[in-house]
Design a protein around this motif. Structure first.
Motif, PDB file in Angstrom:
ATOM      1  N   ALA A 387      -6.496   0.044 -31.984  1.00 50.47           N
ATOM      2  CA  ALA A 387      -7.260  -1.195 -31.826  1.00 50.47           C
ATOM      3  C   ALA A 387      -6.681  -2.024 -30.688  1.00 50.47           C
ATOM      4  CB  ALA A 387      -7.243  -1.985 -33.126  1.00 50.47           C
ATOM      5  N   SER A 388      -7.537  -2.858 -30.091  1.00 51.43           N
ATOM      6  CA  SER A 388      -7.120  -3.764 -29.030  1.00 51.43           C
ATOM      7  C   SER A 388      -7.503  -5.174 -29.437  1.00 51.43           C
ATOM      8  CB  SER A 388      -7.792  -3.384 -27.706  1.00 51.43           C
ATOM      9  OG  SER A 388      -7.403  -4.235 -26.665  1.00 51.43           O
ATOM     10  N   LEU A 391     -10.832  -6.026 -31.287  1.00 46.80           N
ATOM     11  CA  LEU A 391     -11.667  -4.842 -31.121  1.00 46.80           C
ATOM     12  C   LEU A 391     -11.002  -3.663 -31.820  1.00 46.80           C
ATOM     13  CD1 LEU A 391     -12.551  -5.227 -27.318  1.00 46.80           C
ATOM     14  CD2 LEU A 391     -13.786  -6.111 -29.309  1.00 46.80           C
ATOM     15  N   ASP A 392     -11.636  -3.156 -32.877  1.00 47.08           N
ATOM     16  CA  ASP A 392     -10.982  -2.123 -33.687  1.00 47.08           C
ATOM     17  C   ASP A 392     -11.691  -0.769 -33.672  1.00 47.08           C
ATOM     18  OD1 ASP A 392     -13.192  -2.573 -35.278  1.00 47.08           O
ATOM     19  OD2 ASP A 392     -12.085  -3.564 -36.895  1.00 47.08           O
ATOM     20  N   THR A 393     -12.784  -0.665 -32.905  1.00 46.62           N
ATOM     21  CA  THR A 393     -13.487   0.609 -32.791  1.00 46.62           C
ATOM     22  C   THR A 393     -13.317   1.092 -31.352  1.00 46.62           C
ATOM     23  OG1 THR A 393     -15.082  -0.125 -34.468  1.00 46.62           O
ATOM     24  CG2 THR A 393     -15.696   1.785 -33.143  1.00 46.62           C
ATOM     25  N   CYS A 394     -12.202   1.790 -31.125  1.00 51.06           N
ATOM     26  CA  CYS A 394     -11.796   2.141 -29.760  1.00 51.06           C
ATOM     27  C   CYS A 394     -11.662   3.657 -29.599  1.00 51.06           C
ATOM     28  CB  CYS A 394     -10.475   1.457 -29.411  1.00 51.06           C
ATOM     29  SG  CYS A 394     -10.518  -0.353 -29.574  1.00 51.06           S
ATOM     30  N   CYS A 430     -13.529   0.137 -25.919  1.00 46.31           N
ATOM     31  CA  CYS A 430     -13.779  -0.247 -27.314  1.00 46.31           C
ATOM     32  C   CYS A 430     -15.216  -0.728 -27.476  1.00 46.31           C
ATOM     33  CB  CYS A 430     -12.842  -1.376 -27.746  1.00 46.31           C
ATOM     34  SG  CYS A 430     -11.093  -0.948 -27.700  1.00 46.31           S
TER      35      CYS A 430
END
Length: 471
Positions: A387-388, A391-394, A430
């Motif tokens: 994750a960034s 944003l957790d769908t990377c 992401c």
């Protein structure tokens, strides 16, 4: 009968497709090139400009701007403040971590202002607007316009914000100012400058943003969500927007501010309150405006007052009595890869606003979970990545020059379907969406998802519109 039926089906087909704003072809996958940098040092040309006008030509006023938007009103170029087209001297891009941290401050503050509002009772269609003291974290604002202020016109580079009403610039001589791109605005050098008196209607209209009197002159104060603030004399002067002139434009002449560290000269409020540029110019240009946010810092967009309404897919505009600055919409569904997700419509009942200053779109927790799962299913060919920030769908796109993405479409009330541009789906590897902590927090359509669309705010007719591929 057969010919009549065919004609009816044809009419229904075109009626249906007129409600869809496409960014690219209508298909279940789209391709995004990731093999080249998007912050190139060269400024690209306007996509729809006439006479092949160069996007980053920095002219001084008076400036005749070509009409590359759909409107016939006043149009000015719009640039990313860190891009090569920007007139600001500092081009260093903040890190994604910095952007997301500041973005979270702004989104959380906006949502707190709406926390007591319920869409069913408080959010409704209305043309009425009143002043508001709502402020936000300015650090996330990304887009600037160049205007002329005063007589003769002095160039001012200003952030735009649909989440603010009061416009302001730093004025000479201020006691506390941040460094800026252009010389400080000097009221004494303008033959048309006039401060408002404390007893004026304009001063009374400030409401809680009024800050008393100083030498019989009206004082304003705006405090934003991150603690930054600006205060000074509430005034009027001539405003130049391209080749158009606005007389008696009301703005704050800032003499003291804190919390700002950019190179901009001030802020242009585009909110729904009485002090905003949009409200002030409604009698001249009409009560509608539009903008197109460019997909990358190296390209440019535009801001138009008096925007035309043809060619847009539209959804009803909603307003909140608790925070009337903002322009609301009703998000009803989400499609991934052409298929609508199984999300109960009640999940979106709290409401959603359009905000040019919020970067990442915020969705109710249930809606975001469904979107994330469906998007991951369509991205199985790419390894997951950490994750960034929020944003957790990377994904790991190492070695890829282009990637194939499932299309993502937002479905609004009234049947308007907005197929997002590929640049509005992925941000730094992401999925460019984030989830709220629950389903009761306000949704926000951020500027990443708005990029490349001309977004219309038709306040007079109570509608928000989208036109794909405008910049």
């Amino acid at each position: 009968m057969a010919s009549i039926s065919k004609l009816l089906l044809l009419l229904l087909f075109f009626s249906y497709h007129s409600l869809i704003a496409h960014a690219g072809e209508d298909r279940s996958y789209t391709v995004l090139s990731i093999g080249q940098k998007t912050d190139a040092a060269v400024c690209s040309k306007f996509k729809g400009a006439v006479l092949s006008v160069q996007a980053c030509t920095h002219l001084r006023f008076p400036l005749a701007v070509p009409s590359w938007s759909s409107g016939a009103g006043a149009t000015v170029p719009l640039h990313h403040r860190h891009g090569p087209c920007s007139p600001l001297p500092t081009k260093k891009m903040p890190t994604l971590e910095e952007v997301l941290r500041r973005d979270q401050l702004r989104a959380a503050y906006i949502q707190r202002k709406f926390s007591g509002a319920k869409a069913a009772g408080d959010v409704q269609q209305s043309d009425a607007t009143v002043p508001t003291t709502l402020g936000t974290s300015l650090d996330t604002l990304e887009y600037v316009i160049t205007v002329g202020l005063g007589s003769p016109a002095a160039t001012q580079t200003m952030l735009i914000d649909t989440g603010s009403d009061v416009s302001w610039v730093q004025c000479k001589s201020c006691s506390e100012c941040h460094s800026q791109a252009d010389p400080l605005f000097d009221p004494r050098s303008s033959s048309t400058y006039s401060p408002f008196s404390c007893g004026s209607a304009a001063c009374s209209q400030l409401g809680q943003e009024g800050n008393g009197c100083s030498s019989s002159q009206c004082q304003y104060i705006v405090t934003y969500g991150d603690g930054s603030s600006t205060t000074g004399t509430y005034s009027s002067d001539t405003l130049a927007l391209g080749s158009n002139t606005v007389k008696n434009f009301q703005f704050g002449c800032s003499h003291e501010e804190s919390g700002f560290n950019d190179q901009t000269d001030g802020l242009m409020g585009l909110g729904g309150g009485a002090q905003s540029l949009v409200s002030q110019t409604a009698g001249t240009f009409g009560n509608a405006f539009s903008y197109c946010l460019p997909p990358t810092p190296s390209s440019s967009g535009f801001l138009t007052l008096g925007a035309g309404s043809s060619g847009f897919v539209k959804t009803p505009m909603l307003r909140s009595s608790q925070a009337p600055t903002f322009y609301g919409v009703r998000l009803q569904a989400i499609r991934v890869g052409g298929r609508q997700l199984s999300i109960p419509t009640s999940v979106f009942s709290t409401g959603t606003i359009m905000d040019s200053g919020t970067v990442i779109t915020r969705l109710p927790a249930t809606a975001y979970s469904a979107l994330s799962s469906a998007f991951k299913a369509g991205m199985k060919q790419y390894p997951p990545a950490p994750a960034s920030g929020i944003l957790d769908t990377c994904f790991d796109f190492s070695g890829q020059s282009s990637i194939s993405l499932p299309t993502v479409a937002l479905v609004f009330s009234g049947g308007a379907v907005v197929n997002l541009d590929a640049n509005g789906i992925i941000l730094d590897s992401c999925l460019a969406f984030a989830g709220n902590g629950d389903d009761s927090s306000l949704g926000i359509i951020g500027n990443v998802q708005q990029r490349t669309f001309e977004v219309l705010y038709d306040v007079g007719r109570g509608a928000v519109g989208f036109k794909a591929g405008a910049c």
